[in-house]
Motif scaffolding. Structure first.
Motif, PDB file in Angstrom:
ATOM      1  N   TRP A 159     104.464 -77.545 -60.252  1.00 44.34           N
ATOM      2  CA  TRP A 159     104.844 -77.258 -61.635  1.00 44.34           C
ATOM      3  C   TRP A 159     104.805 -75.745 -61.839  1.00 44.34           C
ATOM      4  O   TRP A 159     104.064 -75.029 -61.197  1.00 44.34           O
ATOM      5  N   LEU A 182     109.269 -75.184 -68.964  1.00 40.18           N
ATOM      6  CA  LEU A 182     108.420 -75.920 -68.032  1.00 40.18           C
ATOM      7  C   LEU A 182     109.287 -76.605 -66.989  1.00 40.18           C
ATOM      8  O   LEU A 182     110.253 -77.297 -67.333  1.00 40.18           O
ATOM      9  N   VAL A 208      97.927 -75.333 -76.559  1.00 40.55           N
ATOM     10  CA  VAL A 208      98.341 -76.111 -75.394  1.00 40.55           C
ATOM     11  C   VAL A 208      97.484 -75.724 -74.201  1.00 40.55           C
ATOM     12  O   VAL A 208      97.243 -74.537 -73.950  1.00 40.55           O
ATOM     13  N   PRO A 211      99.163 -77.795 -67.913  1.00 40.94           N
ATOM     14  CA  PRO A 211      99.628 -79.130 -67.505  1.00 40.94           C
ATOM     15  C   PRO A 211      99.032 -79.544 -66.169  1.00 40.94           C
ATOM     16  O   PRO A 211      98.572 -78.711 -65.392  1.00 40.94           O
ATOM     17  N   LEU A 225     100.300 -83.075 -70.436  1.00 48.48           N
ATOM     18  CA  LEU A 225     100.347 -81.770 -71.101  1.00 48.48           C
ATOM     19  C   LEU A 225      99.391 -81.841 -72.304  1.00 48.48           C
ATOM     20  O   LEU A 225      99.800 -82.211 -73.398  1.00 48.48           O
ATOM     21  N   TYR A 227      96.877 -80.978 -75.492  1.00 52.76           N
ATOM     22  CA  TYR A 227      96.834 -80.047 -76.612  1.00 52.76           C
ATOM     23  C   TYR A 227      95.466 -80.185 -77.260  1.00 52.76           C
ATOM     24  O   TYR A 227      95.082 -81.277 -77.680  1.00 52.76           O
TER      25      TYR A 227
END
Length: 232
Positions: A159, A182, A208, A211, A225, A227
């Motif tokens: 990622w 992303l 955030v 991830p 992801l 938060y």
């Protein structure tokens, strides 16, 4: 005999720099304190420029810089640094670069081929980066990931976040993204015009989080992801 001569040459180089730094002028001394420079060879040119080459190490307060060569111009107070360059503040903040032009206190300047490493976990690689007042690092055309990147591995990281500009606030422990995208491998999956992410030192702040890829027996493999919302 040769080892003793090399040791004397090293300490002589250090003494030359210290006396040179003191003789330039009092206003050239940075608020953080005087710098110390160690190198295989140090020369002072006729126009008072100091040039250090070979296993160069410079110390300014808690900041440590290593490079192949450093040239200091007392008229402008600028350091021209030839890489590979490593700048470490001793608190988990490290910058790697190919070339740099910095102020004499290493708090401001421009770095080319820069890579910012936070706590040996998060990597921010950019075409160029600029340091502002020792607090902000601005990176342009940036790739951000916590995955290990190997030079001999042609595959993209698992990622990554690509952004037009990234600003890292070292004091506020925040990372700000402009036009962030992303990607999983090289496939875009989400876009944010603006994004703010706390760094790993931050324990309680709304925003955030990084991830991650998760896998369990009930849901299988998926993407998370998170938060976080601070309630107090």
């Amino acid at each position: 005999m040769d080892s003793a001569r090399q040791l004397w040459r090293l300490w002589a180089s250090v003494l030359v720099f210290v006396f040179y730094a003191l003789s330039v002028s009092a206003q050239d001394v940075a608020p953080m304190g005087p710098a110390v420079l160690v190198a295989d060879d140090i020369q002072i040119t006729v126009d008072r420029r100091l040039i250090a080459t070979g296993n160069v190490e410079a110390f300014q307060g808690q900041t440590r810089l290593t490079a192949t060569a450093i040239a200091y111009d007392p008229d402008t107070g600028r350091l021209t640094v030839t890489g590979p360059i490593s700048i470490d503040d001793g608190a988990g903040f490290r910058i790697l670069a190919d070339q740099a032009e910095l102020s004499n206190d290493m708090q401001n300047g421009l770095l080319l081929g820069a890579r910012l490493v936070l706590n040996e976990q998060l990597q921010l690689a950019a075409v160029q980066a600029s340091r502002v007042n020792g607090r902000y690092t601005q990176l342009y055309k940036t790739v951000v990931t916590s995955c290990t990147i190997c030079a001999d591995d042609p595959r993209p990281p698992l990622w990554q976040i690509r952004a037009k500009r990234v600003v890292y606030d070292e004091q506020g422990q925040q990372i700000y993204f402009d036009h962030a995208q992303l990607r999983i491998r090289s496939v875009p999956v989400f876009y944010w015009p603006r994004l703010r992410v706390p760094d790993q030192k931050q324990t309680r702040v709304t925003g955030v989080l990084l991830p991650e890829i998760r896998s369990d027996s009930r849901l299988g493999t998926g993407f998370k992801l998170p938060y976080f919302i601070a309630l107090n």
